[in-house]
Design a protein around this motif. Structure first.
Motif, PDB file in Angstrom:
ATOM      1  N   ALA A 205       0.861  -1.172   0.000  1.00 38.34           N
ATOM      2  CA  ALA A 205       0.000   0.000   0.000  1.00 38.34           C
ATOM      3  C   ALA A 205       0.901   1.227   0.000  1.00 38.34           C
ATOM      4  CB  ALA A 205      -0.919   0.014   1.217  1.00 38.34           C
ATOM      5  N   ALA A 206       0.677   2.152  -0.932  1.00 39.01           N
ATOM      6  CA  ALA A 206       1.546   3.329  -1.041  1.00 39.01           C
ATOM      7  C   ALA A 206       0.726   4.565  -1.379  1.00 39.01           C
ATOM      8  CB  ALA A 206       2.615   3.096  -2.119  1.00 39.01           C
ATOM      9  N   THR A 207       1.103   5.682  -0.767  1.00 38.74           N
ATOM     10  CA  THR A 207       0.400   6.940  -1.011  1.00 38.74           C
ATOM     11  C   THR A 207       1.406   8.048  -1.274  1.00 38.74           C
ATOM     12  OG1 THR A 207      -1.413   6.282   0.437  1.00 38.74           O
ATOM     13  CG2 THR A 207      -1.215   8.632  -0.059  1.00 38.74           C
TER      14      THR A 207
ATOM     15  N   GLY B 169      -1.478  19.896  -6.684  1.00 40.70           N
ATOM     16  CA  GLY B 169      -0.612  20.920  -7.230  1.00 40.70           C
ATOM     17  C   GLY B 169      -0.291  22.017  -6.233  1.00 40.70           C
ATOM     18  N   GLY B 170       0.972  22.465  -6.236  1.00 39.55           N
ATOM     19  CA  GLY B 170       1.373  23.567  -5.379  1.00 39.55           C
ATOM     20  C   GLY B 170       1.621  23.181  -3.940  1.00 39.55           C
ATOM     21  N   CYS B 171       1.619  21.888  -3.642  1.00 36.93           N
ATOM     22  CA  CYS B 171       1.811  21.422  -2.264  1.00 36.93           C
ATOM     23  C   CYS B 171       2.991  20.454  -2.227  1.00 36.93           C
ATOM     24  CB  CYS B 171       0.540  20.732  -1.763  1.00 36.93           C
ATOM     25  SG  CYS B 171       0.632  20.183  -0.043  1.00 36.93           S
ATOM     26  N   SER B 172       3.820  20.583  -1.216  1.00 41.38           N
ATOM     27  CA  SER B 172       4.994  19.729  -1.072  1.00 41.38           C
ATOM     28  C   SER B 172       4.560  18.364  -0.553  1.00 41.38           C
ATOM     29  CB  SER B 172       5.983  20.385  -0.107  1.00 41.38           C
ATOM     30  OG  SER B 172       7.133  19.586   0.040  1.00 41.38           O
ATOM     31  N   LYS B 173       4.733  17.319  -1.378  1.00 39.37           N
ATOM     32  CA  LYS B 173       4.127  16.010  -1.106  1.00 39.37           C
ATOM     33  C   LYS B 173       5.114  15.017  -0.495  1.00 39.37           C
ATOM     34  CE  LYS B 173       2.848  16.538  -5.294  1.00 39.37           C
ATOM     35  NZ  LYS B 173       2.690  17.999  -5.248  1.00 39.37           N
ATOM     36  N   ASP B 174       4.628  14.249   0.482  1.00 34.37           N
ATOM     37  CA  ASP B 174       5.414  13.174   1.073  1.00 34.37           C
ATOM     38  C   ASP B 174       5.112  11.858   0.363  1.00 34.37           C
ATOM     39  OD1 ASP B 174       2.869  12.629   1.924  1.00 34.37           O
ATOM     40  OD2 ASP B 174       3.361  12.467   4.057  1.00 34.37           O
ATOM     41  N   PHE B 175       5.735  10.768   0.803  1.00 31.05           N
ATOM     42  CA  PHE B 175       5.502   9.444   0.203  1.00 31.05           C
ATOM     43  C   PHE B 175       5.637   8.410   1.308  1.00 31.05           C
ATOM     44  CE2 PHE B 175       6.605   5.491  -1.884  1.00 31.05           C
ATOM     45  CZ  PHE B 175       5.777   5.488  -2.996  1.00 31.05           C
ATOM     46  N   LYS B 176       4.667   7.502   1.368  1.00 30.11           N
ATOM     47  CA  LYS B 176       4.709   6.431   2.362  1.00 30.11           C
ATOM     48  C   LYS B 176       4.328   5.124   1.690  1.00 30.11           C
ATOM     49  CE  LYS B 176       3.113   5.156   7.023  1.00 30.11           C
ATOM     50  NZ  LYS B 176       2.620   3.808   6.761  1.00 30.11           N
ATOM     51  N   VAL B 177       5.120   4.083   1.976  1.00 26.03           N
ATOM     52  CA  VAL B 177       4.826   2.765   1.432  1.00 26.03           C
ATOM     53  C   VAL B 177       4.884   1.734   2.552  1.00 26.03           C
ATOM     54  CG1 VAL B 177       7.263   2.418   0.760  1.00 26.03           C
ATOM     55  CG2 VAL B 177       5.465   1.019  -0.290  1.00 26.03           C
ATOM     56  N   ASP B 178       3.889   0.867   2.571  1.00 31.53           N
ATOM     57  CA  ASP B 178       3.854  -0.262   3.504  1.00 31.53           C
ATOM     58  C   ASP B 178       3.845  -1.544   2.684  1.00 31.53           C
ATOM     59  OD1 ASP B 178       3.350   1.306   6.019  1.00 31.53           O
ATOM     60  OD2 ASP B 178       1.530   1.833   4.931  1.00 31.53           O
ATOM     61  N   TRP B 179       4.586  -2.528   3.127  1.00 31.54           N
ATOM     62  CA  TRP B 179       4.566  -3.795   2.410  1.00 31.54           C
ATOM     63  C   TRP B 179       4.746  -4.950   3.382  1.00 31.54           C
ATOM     64  CZ3 TRP B 179       8.854  -0.787   2.779  1.00 31.54           C
ATOM     65  CH2 TRP B 179      10.078  -1.384   3.073  1.00 31.54           C
TER      66      TRP B 179
ATOM     67  N   SER C 202       4.721 -12.155   9.432  1.00 33.45           N
ATOM     68  CA  SER C 202       3.531 -11.571  10.056  1.00 33.45           C
ATOM     69  C   SER C 202       3.701 -10.077  10.289  1.00 33.45           C
ATOM     70  CB  SER C 202       3.245 -12.273  11.394  1.00 33.45           C
ATOM     71  OG  SER C 202       4.369 -12.149  12.262  1.00 33.45           O
ATOM     72  N   GLU C 203       4.952  -9.617  10.356  1.00 33.02           N
ATOM     73  CA  GLU C 203       5.217  -8.211  10.631  1.00 33.02           C
ATOM     74  C   GLU C 203       5.294  -7.416   9.326  1.00 33.02           C
ATOM     75  OE1 GLU C 203       5.372  -6.711  13.582  1.00 33.02           O
ATOM     76  OE2 GLU C 203       4.840  -8.636  14.493  1.00 33.02           O
ATOM     77  N   PRO C 204       4.562  -6.301   9.229  1.00 34.86           N
ATOM     78  CA  PRO C 204       4.657  -5.451   8.033  1.00 34.86           C
ATOM     79  C   PRO C 204       5.915  -4.585   8.068  1.00 34.86           C
ATOM     80  CG  PRO C 204       3.129  -4.493   9.608  1.00 34.86           C
ATOM     81  CD  PRO C 204       3.565  -5.798  10.187  1.00 34.86           C
ATOM     82  N   HIS C 205       6.262  -4.037   6.932  1.00 36.38           N
ATOM     83  CA  HIS C 205       7.394  -3.121   6.802  1.00 36.38           C
ATOM     84  C   HIS C 205       6.859  -1.784   6.295  1.00 36.38           C
ATOM     85  CE1 HIS C 205      10.284  -6.511   7.115  1.00 36.38           C
ATOM     86  NE2 HIS C 205       9.333  -7.170   6.457  1.00 36.38           N
ATOM     87  N   SER C 206       7.582  -0.709   6.625  1.00 34.49           N
ATOM     88  CA  SER C 206       7.124   0.616   6.232  1.00 34.49           C
ATOM     89  C   SER C 206       8.314   1.512   5.952  1.00 34.49           C
ATOM     90  CB  SER C 206       6.253   1.227   7.348  1.00 34.49           C
ATOM     91  OG  SER C 206       5.749   2.481   6.955  1.00 34.49           O
ATOM     92  N   LEU C 207       8.116   2.453   5.003  1.00 34.96           N
ATOM     93  CA  LEU C 207       9.159   3.418   4.680  1.00 34.96           C
ATOM     94  C   LEU C 207       8.495   4.756   4.377  1.00 34.96           C
ATOM     95  CD1 LEU C 207      12.280   2.737   2.501  1.00 34.96           C
ATOM     96  CD2 LEU C 207      11.046   4.873   2.246  1.00 34.96           C
TER      97      LEU C 207
ATOM     98  N   LEU D  63      12.803  -1.432  -1.301  1.00 34.34           N
ATOM     99  CA  LEU D  63      11.952  -2.324  -0.521  1.00 34.34           C
ATOM    100  C   LEU D  63      12.655  -3.676  -0.460  1.00 34.34           C
ATOM    101  CD1 LEU D  63      10.050  -0.083  -1.667  1.00 34.34           C
ATOM    102  CD2 LEU D  63       8.221  -1.753  -1.602  1.00 34.34           C
ATOM    103  N   VAL D  64      12.763  -4.250   0.744  1.00 34.02           N
ATOM    104  CA  VAL D  64      13.565  -5.459   0.927  1.00 34.02           C
ATOM    105  C   VAL D  64      12.779  -6.499   1.720  1.00 34.02           C
ATOM    106  CG1 VAL D  64      15.704  -6.406   1.877  1.00 34.02           C
ATOM    107  CG2 VAL D  64      15.694  -4.102   0.896  1.00 34.02           C
ATOM    108  N   CYS D  65      12.911  -7.749   1.306  1.00 32.02           N
ATOM    109  CA  CYS D  65      12.437  -8.898   2.078  1.00 32.02           C
ATOM    110  C   CYS D  65      13.617  -9.827   2.341  1.00 32.02           C
ATOM    111  CB  CYS D  65      11.346  -9.660   1.332  1.00 32.02           C
ATOM    112  SG  CYS D  65       9.733  -8.847   1.369  1.00 32.02           S
TER     113      CYS D  65
END
Length: 541
Positions: free
Chosen positions: A459-461, A501-511, A517-522, A537-539
């Motif tokens: 999941a990434a936004t 537009g015109g807004c400084s955007k972040d980025f988040k990814v979960d995998w 059983s444990e998720p990862h996030s960056l 992204l690493v497994c």
């Protein structure tokens, strides 16, 4: 006598001096006017019993690629009702099938009708018929196009009943979703109502239902006289017609017929989605002896929706739990704004909600049909096209209408599903990513979540810090990384598009890694995509 002739000549000259300019003005506007030109990629509609309206019957000669500005010449001809089909439809005359002929009814909105196609043969039904008959010689397949511009799903159901029943089809294919997601709140017509409902309602009630002798036409000035003058009302025998139209002040589209239903609210979105699913049930029940394929049509932006990553989990044990999670998240997304009125300003959250919840509802309904022994399938055809927005736009002329190459992909895929069922024939699907076969060919996937390797659920936004739609980068990351132990992904605004537009955007990814059983996030802070940044992204170790 000569004096009279002189006077007459002067009068004649003056009359000509008046009439000739008027004739010139009339001639100009008669032959060079643009007031009746169809807006780019739109279809003129005419009133039609039961289905409310159909497309004006004519030959459509071109479209506009709104992304490149290119004019696309076309020759797309309708039948007398306005359907993009060479056959004339008549509910009273059963269609006579030839030896070994199988009929496929195809329905949907303007994308199904063929807006964007250069010819009838290059529409989705046209390409389906080509591939169905090219691949085999056992049957002769006839694909009948019952798609219609601006139709929502229930209008499609009525049209199928009126004109499709006489074909006694072996297959019914539904290609829709965008209109139902747009009309209710984006165009503020409300739940259950078709496009243009508010404007039709206002004129019918204003002119017809409130008068015993309704005028066919009335000018603004005369109507105002009727409002203020008792004498004029008595002499003419007519009454004032109240102006009962509401307009969306948030919509600045010049060609939009902006009469809205002021009672429509964002909180009506669940009913809009339910009504969409009801229409699909109506279609399946009407053609109980036919095989059915339900699809959600693609758009240039659909890949950014929250639920697009969901289909990457098809065939795994995560699938149904992710559906439940999605439904909950979508319900939560509109709850805070449920009391807001429907208009262009509230278009996006409701559009995404109805699009996704309608798709999830139809998919669940198809599972019911399959459990009852019916040959039924559901596919989100958005996943057939590239995830990246620039690459994806190569298949569209605008947000929702496909070019010939996009229609060819959809037509070939749908033909392949029918041939697989009827004859066990495989139509090449090289354009399908391997990880999506669980959605498009679930019978070919037996792997469980534990059997998968590498990066699994993603999941990434991009731009959550600016209020962007959650999950808008999920499909892009999943396309690059799904199944890999290690994956380098480039966060690039030119690939992901600019959701705010015109807004400084972040980025988040979960995998999640297969078997873990444990998720990862960056997380990458603001200005994540400009200039482009590469993350990993690493497994595993």
């Amino acid at each position: 006598m000569s004096k009279i002739k002189t006077v007459l000549a002067i009068v004649l000259v003056n009359v000509l001096l008046i009439l000739l300019p008027l004739a010139a003005v009339e001639g100009y506007y008669r032959y060079f006017r643009d007031d009746l030109e169809v807006p780019a990629n739109a279809l003129w509609q005419r009133f039609q019993p039961y289905v409310m309206f159909t497309t004006v019957a004519q030959t459509y000669t071109g479209w506009s690629d709104t992304f490149t500005g290119e004019h696309i010449p076309a020759e797309v001809t309708t039948n007398s009702i306005g359907f993009r089909d060479d056959r004339e439809f008549d509910f009273s005359k059963p269609y006579e099938k030839g030896p070994k002929e199988k009929v496929v009814l195809f329905t949907g909105g303007s994308a199904a009708w063929g807006v964007g196609a250069t010819h009838g043969d290059t529409t989705i039904p046209g390409r389906m018929q080509h591939y169905l008959n090219e691949a085999q010689d056992e049957y002769n397949y006839t694909v009948v196009n019952l798609g219609m511009g601006s139709y929502i799903a229930y209008q499609q159901a009525i049209a199928l009943d009126l004109w499709g029943e006489s074909f006694d089809p072996e297959w019914v294919v539904v290609f829709d979703g965008f209109n139902d997601a747009s009309v209710g709140c984006g165009y503020a017509q409300g739940a259950m109502y078709p496009m243009y409902f508010a404007i039709m309602k206002s004129y019918i009630e204003g002119y017809l239902l409130n008068s015993t002798n309704p005028p066919f036409y009335r000018g603004e000035f005369f109507n105002e006289l009727l409002k203020h003058s008792h004498a004029v009302r008595k002499i003419s025998g007519e009454s004032y017609i109240e102006k009962n139209q509401a307009y969306d002040q948030n919509n600045t589209e010049a060609s939009y017929r902006g009469v809205i239903n002021p009672d429509a609210k964002v909180g009506d979105a669940p009913r809009m989605a339910e009504f969409y699913v009801k229409a699909q049930r109506t279609i399946a029940n009407r053609f109980a002896d036919a095989n059915v394929i339900f699809t959600t049509q693609p758009s240039t932006q659909q890949v950014n929706n929250l639920w697009s990553d969901y289909y990457h989990q098809a065939g795994t044990s995560l699938y149904l739990t992710r559906r439940e999670s999605l439904i909950k998240r979508y319900d939560e997304s509109i709850a805070p704004i449920a009391d807001q009125p429907c208009n262009k300003a509230t278009y996006n959250p409701v559009m995404y909600y109805v699009y996704a919840m309608g798709a999830l509802g139809v998919e669940a309904y198809v599972e019911e049909l399959r459990q009852a022994g019916r040959n039924a399938s559901y596919y989100n055809t958005s996943m057939l096209l590239p995830a990246g927005i620039p690459e994806r736009r190569n298949y569209f002329i605008d947000v929702v209408h496909l070019k010939d190459n996009g229609m060819d992909i959809i037509g070939r895929f749908l033909a392949g599903r029918i041939l697989r069922s009827d004859l066990g024939i495989e139509v090449p699907t090289d354009y399908l990513p391997l990880e999506l076969l669980g959605h498009f060919a679930p019978e070919a996937v037996t792997a469980s979540a534990e059997a998968l390797t590498g990066i699994n659920a993603v999941a990434a936004t991009y731009g959550a810090s600016c209020g962007a739609v959650p999950g808008n980068a999920t499909a892009s990351v999943a396309t690059d990384c799904l199944g890999k132990e290690q994956c380098e992904y480039s966060i690039d605004v030119y690939r992901l598009g600019d959701p705010a537009g015109g807004c400084s955007k972040d980025f988040k990814v979960d995998w999640q890694c297969a078997g873990d059983s444990e998720p990862h996030s960056l997380y990458v802070e603001d200005e994540a995509g400009y200039p482009a940044q590469t993350i990993q992204l690493v497994c595993g170790d």
